[in-house]
Design an enzyme around this catalytic site. Sequence first.
Site, mmCIF file in Angstrom:
data_model
loop_
_atom_site.group_PDB
_atom_site.id
_atom_site.type_symbol
_atom_site.label_atom_id
_atom_site.label_comp_id
_atom_site.label_asym_id
_atom_site.label_seq_id
_atom_site.Cartn_x
_atom_site.Cartn_y
_atom_site.Cartn_z
ATOM 1 N N ASP A 13 0.316 0.817 4.195
ATOM 2 C CA ASP A 13 0.771 2.189 4.098
ATOM 3 C C ASP A 13 0.009 2.966 5.175
ATOM 4 O O ASP A 13 -0.937 2.447 5.787
ATOM 5 C CB ASP A 13 0.463 2.713 2.692
ATOM 6 C CG ASP A 13 0.801 4.181 2.515
ATOM 7 O OD1 ASP A 13 1.832 4.632 3.044
ATOM 8 O OD2 ASP A 13 -0.002 4.899 1.870
ATOM 9 N N ASP A 15 -0.439 7.119 5.235
ATOM 10 C CA ASP A 15 -1.158 8.273 4.697
ATOM 11 C C ASP A 15 -2.136 7.844 3.615
ATOM 12 O O ASP A 15 -1.782 7.113 2.682
ATOM 13 C CB ASP A 15 -0.176 9.289 4.100
ATOM 14 C CG ASP A 15 0.657 9.978 5.161
ATOM 15 O OD1 ASP A 15 0.201 10.082 6.316
ATOM 16 O OD2 ASP A 15 1.785 10.403 4.835
#
Length: 293
Positions: A13, A15
């Site tokens: 991922d 963020d």
Amino acid sequence: MAASNGAPLVVFDFDKTIVDCDSDNWVVDALGATRRFDHLLRHLPWNHAIDAMVGELHAEGRTAEDIRACLRAAPLSPHVAAAVKAARALGCELRVLSDANAFFIDTVLAHHGLSACFSATDTNPAHIDAAGRLTIRPYHDFGSGGAGHGCALPTCPPNMCKGKVLERILLQEQEAAAAAGSSRLRRAVVYVGDGRGDYCPSLKLREGDYVMPRAGYPVCDLIAAAPPAAAVRAWADFEDLARVLLGIVNDEIARAAVTEHAVVVPADCCRTMPLPVHQEALLPQQAAVRVPN
């Protein structure tokens, strides 16, 4: 393409996993548009709201370079940068799977010299149009005739089901192995994330894979309530992320080396081979999972 040494495929991922912030909020706050963005979120889905917000900023004279300057200041731990480079050097294929957008991700990775470490990025598409306006679109088209992603899991936002994307990546892995006619064990997959949207892809992983949830974040609560088939290895901070990830990578490389040099004993021989007097059971180790966005 699988590494010959057994190094895993690592999917990150972005963020709060690669950068220690939400990149949308980081840009909006840095450009003084927080209150207006909050207002847009009352009427629009997140992905559409960030596109509308950058459109308003463009109309006020803010440029794509202004946005890039904000993103270059986004916090990225040196432990993350070192872990990414080390994993790549050990033979891992690295990918990004994120609900941010291509412009934000590409800017940050390029600024930190990490772009070449990643083989692919799956995220919301973004481009700068002829007028210089940054435009951000949903990964899965939805509303106004768009079919959407079709996932019923409530943790997936309407614009992106990471589980659907990871399914496609895993299928590509299988097809590539079949085309190569490889008899080697499949490489493991490691998924690293923090948010609610990272729960769906964790459910697509298989035994022999790993999910690395960020402790104290929403995906940890979800995994604790209904664990996936993959082994769970939580991380608390970015130094911890590097330690856990590189530990998995080294373990997988060592496992592949043992398998490569294992001696196959015919079944008939086993009947006459004496068993050792002392045997120790190998117990799988599990990291404790504790758990706001």
